[in-house]
Design a protein around this motif. Sequence first.
Motif, PDB file in Angstrom:
ATOM      1  N   ALA A 108      -2.213  -2.243  -6.079  1.00 46.81           N
ATOM      2  CA  ALA A 108      -2.004  -1.052  -6.915  1.00 46.81           C
ATOM      3  C   ALA A 108      -3.286  -0.709  -7.670  1.00 46.81           C
ATOM      4  O   ALA A 108      -3.640   0.469  -7.803  1.00 46.81           O
ATOM      5  CB  ALA A 108      -0.857  -1.298  -7.889  1.00 46.81           C
ATOM      6  N   GLU A 109      -3.961  -1.734  -8.139  1.00 46.86           N
ATOM      7  CA  GLU A 109      -5.229  -1.496  -8.844  1.00 46.86           C
ATOM      8  C   GLU A 109      -6.261  -0.881  -7.902  1.00 46.86           C
ATOM      9  O   GLU A 109      -6.958   0.093  -8.257  1.00 46.86           O
ATOM     10  CB  GLU A 109      -5.756  -2.816  -9.409  1.00 46.86           C
ATOM     11  CG  GLU A 109      -7.073  -2.675 -10.157  1.00 46.86           C
ATOM     12  CD  GLU A 109      -7.626  -3.998 -10.625  1.00 46.86           C
ATOM     13  OE1 GLU A 109      -8.299  -4.020 -11.659  1.00 46.86           O
ATOM     14  OE2 GLU A 109      -7.389  -5.014  -9.934  1.00 46.86           O
ATOM     15  N   LEU A 149       5.506  -1.916 -10.411  1.00 46.77           N
ATOM     16  CA  LEU A 149       5.849  -2.174  -9.012  1.00 46.77           C
ATOM     17  C   LEU A 149       6.380  -3.592  -8.898  1.00 46.77           C
ATOM     18  O   LEU A 149       5.883  -4.505  -9.575  1.00 46.77           O
ATOM     19  CB  LEU A 149       4.637  -2.020  -8.098  1.00 46.77           C
ATOM     20  CG  LEU A 149       3.898  -0.675  -8.090  1.00 46.77           C
ATOM     21  CD1 LEU A 149       2.834  -0.632  -9.165  1.00 46.77           C
ATOM     22  CD2 LEU A 149       3.246  -0.450  -6.725  1.00 46.77           C
ATOM     23  N   GLU A 164       0.831  -1.208   0.000  1.00 51.13           N
ATOM     24  CA  GLU A 164       0.000   0.000   0.000  1.00 51.13           C
ATOM     25  C   GLU A 164       0.863   1.254   0.000  1.00 51.13           C
ATOM     26  O   GLU A 164       0.538   2.245  -0.664  1.00 51.13           O
ATOM     27  CB  GLU A 164      -0.944  -0.015   1.205  1.00 51.13           C
ATOM     28  CG  GLU A 164      -2.057  -1.052   1.050  1.00 51.13           C
ATOM     29  CD  GLU A 164      -3.006  -1.077   2.239  1.00 51.13           C
ATOM     30  OE1 GLU A 164      -2.629  -0.546   3.307  1.00 51.13           O
ATOM     31  OE2 GLU A 164      -4.118  -1.613   2.101  1.00 51.13           O
ATOM     32  N   ALA A 204       2.123   1.582  -3.531  1.00 53.01           N
ATOM     33  CA  ALA A 204       1.063   2.082  -4.413  1.00 53.01           C
ATOM     34  C   ALA A 204       0.850   3.580  -4.208  1.00 53.01           C
ATOM     35  O   ALA A 204       0.692   4.335  -5.176  1.00 53.01           O
ATOM     36  CB  ALA A 204      -0.225   1.310  -4.149  1.00 53.01           C
ATOM     37  N   ARG A 231      -5.752   0.948  -5.229  1.00 54.81           N
ATOM     38  CA  ARG A 231      -5.422   2.333  -4.900  1.00 54.81           C
ATOM     39  C   ARG A 231      -5.662   3.267  -6.075  1.00 54.81           C
ATOM     40  O   ARG A 231      -6.147   4.389  -5.907  1.00 54.81           O
ATOM     41  CB  ARG A 231      -3.955   2.426  -4.455  1.00 54.81           C
ATOM     42  CG  ARG A 231      -3.675   1.815  -3.112  1.00 54.81           C
ATOM     43  CD  ARG A 231      -4.421   2.527  -2.001  1.00 54.81           C
ATOM     44  NE  ARG A 231      -3.885   3.845  -1.713  1.00 54.81           N
ATOM     45  CZ  ARG A 231      -4.607   4.902  -1.361  1.00 54.81           C
ATOM     46  NH1 ARG A 231      -5.932   4.815  -1.290  1.00 54.81           N
ATOM     47  NH2 ARG A 231      -4.025   6.064  -1.094  1.00 54.81           N
ATOM     48  N   VAL A 234      -0.553  -1.479 -15.547  1.00 57.69           N
ATOM     49  CA  VAL A 234       0.248  -1.720 -14.347  1.00 57.69           C
ATOM     50  C   VAL A 234       0.973  -3.056 -14.517  1.00 57.69           C
ATOM     51  O   VAL A 234       0.361  -4.047 -14.914  1.00 57.69           O
ATOM     52  CB  VAL A 234      -0.628  -1.749 -13.082  1.00 57.69           C
ATOM     53  CG1 VAL A 234       0.225  -1.981 -11.839  1.00 57.69           C
ATOM     54  CG2 VAL A 234      -1.424  -0.453 -12.947  1.00 57.69           C
ATOM     55  N   SER A 249       3.559   5.575  -5.719  1.00 52.81           N
ATOM     56  CA  SER A 249       3.490   5.490  -7.179  1.00 52.81           C
ATOM     57  C   SER A 249       2.508   6.514  -7.734  1.00 52.81           C
ATOM     58  O   SER A 249       2.777   7.170  -8.747  1.00 52.81           O
ATOM     59  CB  SER A 249       3.039   4.092  -7.630  1.00 52.81           C
ATOM     60  OG  SER A 249       3.947   3.106  -7.263  1.00 52.81           O
TER      61      SER A 249
END
Length: 704
Positions: free
Chosen positions: A239-240, A307, A204, A207, A242, A225, A210
Motif C-alpha cells: 500500500a505504501e 487494509l 496490489e 491498494a 502504491r 495506513v 483503495s
Amino acid sequence: MDNQTYNQIVNFIWGIADDCLRDVYVRGKYRDVILPMTVIRRLDAVLEPTKAAVLEMKEALDKAGVIEQTAGLCSAAGQAFCNSSPFVLKDLKSRAKQQQLKADFIAYLDGFSPNVQEILSKFEFRNQIDRMIDANILGAVIEKFVSPTINLSIHPVLEDNGEVKLPGLDNHTMGVIFEELIRKFNEENNEEAGEHFTPRDVVELMADISILPVVDKIKDGSYLVYDGACGTGGMLTIAEERLLEIANKYKKQVSINLFGQEINPETYAITKADMLLKGDGEQAENIKIGSTLSDDQHATKYFDFMLSNPPYGKSWKTDLDRLGGKGDITDTRFVVSHKDEPELKMIPRSSDGQLLFLANKISKMKHNTELGSRIVEVHNGSSLFTGDAGQGESNLRRYIIENDWLEAIIALPENMFYNTGIATFIWVVTNRKAPHRQGKVQLIDATAMKSPLRKNLGNKNCELTPEIRNEITKLLMNFAETEQSKVFDNREFGYYKVTVERPLRLAVDLSETNLDKFEQVCQVTDDMAVMSVLREVAKQLDYAMVMDYNAFLKKLDQAADNLDIKLPAKRINFIKSQFTEVNEQAAPVIKKIHKAGKAEKNSLYGLYDIENKIVEYEPDAALRDTEQIPLLHEGGIGAFFEEEVLPFAPDAWIDVAKTQIGYEISFTKYFYKPVKLRSLEEIVADIKVLEAETDGLLNEIIGG
C-alpha cells in the motif's frame, strides 16, 4: 522474482530442516530453528557490505566513552539496525570446537541492536542454542544458511561478466517465503493456518482500489495506513509503494506512516524485520504485538487508508472472555448507538471473529477530513450472510449499509490464496462516497477474471495480472451495470424479520373419565376443593367437550364464587394442564382485553374488536413462524402480510415487539447463470445410440 527461483529458495530452506534437524527435533519443532535462522541470515546478508564501517565506528565510540552507541552504529551500517559483534555469519561456520562456536554465536547475536533483539526474543531462539550445540548441528545449520547457492540479500549476486547469477529479494518476496515456510510447517503439524497470507497480486489490487478512486483528493501531506492483522507486513508495504507511486505520478509530495498490529510472535518478528530492512526504524515502532480485538494498541488513532486480510473461521473465544463475555461487552468498537437503538451489538458468534476486525477499522475512520477513510478488507463468504436479523454479523452489515459506508464488494476467483481455496470477497468501505454512489452498493463478480499459474504455490493456482487488476479497478470506478458489475439500492439487501403468531385454540375435555383421573390427583395433593368446582362446572356443561376455553373460565369463576372457593392463577394453570388440548376447531384463547383506547379491528397486530373492546389473543407457540420481508417490498410489512400470510392463515397476526431488521448479501442471487438444459431431441438421440451399442454387445455375447 520468478516462481522457479522462489520455489528453489523455499525448498532449499525447507531442506535444511530435513538435512540438519532430523533426529534432534520432531518435525513439529523444526520451525523453532528454521524461521529465526532465516531472519538472522536475511539481516546478516543486508549488513555484510557495511560490516567494516560498523566496526570502525564501534572502536571510535568505545574510545570516546560513548555509552549509547546504537544510533551511531546504525548510521554506519546504513540501516535502521546493526550488528556490532566482530563476526558475520559466514565467519562462524569454520569453528571446530562446539563451545567456541557457542560462545561466538552468542556474541554474534548479542551484537545486534535492541530492535533486532526484540525480534529474536519473540522467536525465543536463544532457547535452541544449547540443544543444537549438544547435538553438534549448529555449525551445519549456519553453513547451510550461508551457502552460495541461495541469496537472501536485497542485492543480486553477479557473475564475473556482470550478469545476474542470483536475484536479490525484495521485502515482500521475503515475506512470501516466510509465509510459505510457515504454511508448510502448519501442514506438517496438521494445523489450521489461522491467517491466510495475501498474495502480492491481491494486495496490489486492494491498494489500487483503495487509492485510485480518490486520487483527485490526495494532496500534499502525511497519510496514515493501518492493518490490524498485519501478518508479515506485506499489505502495509505494498500500500505504501502504491501510494508513493501514484503521488509521484501526480506530482504530490506525500509521506506515509504505517501502523499495524499482529498477535503471532513469529509473524510480528517478521514484520519488524522487514520494516528494519526497508530502513524504516521509526515505522517499525508503529507495529505492535497483541490481539487487536481485546488489546487494541492503536485505540486513539484514526487512519486514512486501512487494509487487512483478517483471520476467518477462527475462534475468538479468548478475546471474548477478556472483553467480559458476550453479554457484558461494552467496547464502543463493537457496541454502538444507531438510529433508535442505543446499544446495537455487532458481536458475532465466538467461532469466527473476522467481522470484528472490520468493526475495529470502522471505529478508526476519519470524519473531519475531505478524504475521510477508505477500508479495503478480505473476507470469506460467511461475512455476507451469516447471522440472522438482530445477531451480531447482521447488525454490523446493517450498521455499515444504513450509514451508507459500503461502496462495493468484489468476488475474487477461488484458489487465489496460498493457504485456502475457498471463495473470498473484498469489502470496500468508505465514509466519503462520491455523490453519484450515495445510497448505492456495487457488486462486482471477478470470479472468472484470473490467469492460471504454471505451477501451484500452495493452494494458489491462479493470479491477477496487471491487466486483470486494471480491469477490475475500472469496473469499480466506472460504476456501471455490466455482466460483471451490478448496482443496487442500499435497502435491496435489508429485510424485516417478523414473527407471525396464530391464536391458541383449546378445547376442554370434561368427560367423566378425565374427572375421575383428576380426582385421584386431587386426593394425593389434598385439594378436593378444586374438584368440587370442576364437578359443578362439568355438570352444568353436561360433561361435554367444551370448544371455548374462555367460556369455560367464566363458568369456573362463577362456580368458585358460588362455592366460596378461591382459584388463584396456580390452580387455574393446573386445571388447564390437565383438562385442555389443542383443537383447531376451538375458539381462540383470550390473553387480555383492553378496556380503554380506540376500538378497532387490526388483524395485523392480533387485536380484534369484540363488543367495542380490544381483545388480544394468546399465541400458540407451536404455530409460531417467521417471515423475511424485503425492505423494498411495495406496501411494506402490511401489504406482504395481507398478500402472503392472511390468505393461508386468516387468524394470524404479527408480534410487533419481535420485529427486527436484518441485512444479507447473496452474490449467487444476483450473478446466477442457469445452465442451459439439453433439448429433448438431443437426449433421445443419445439414448438411441446407447441402445444400439447395447444391442450389439448383447448379440455378440449370445452369438458367442
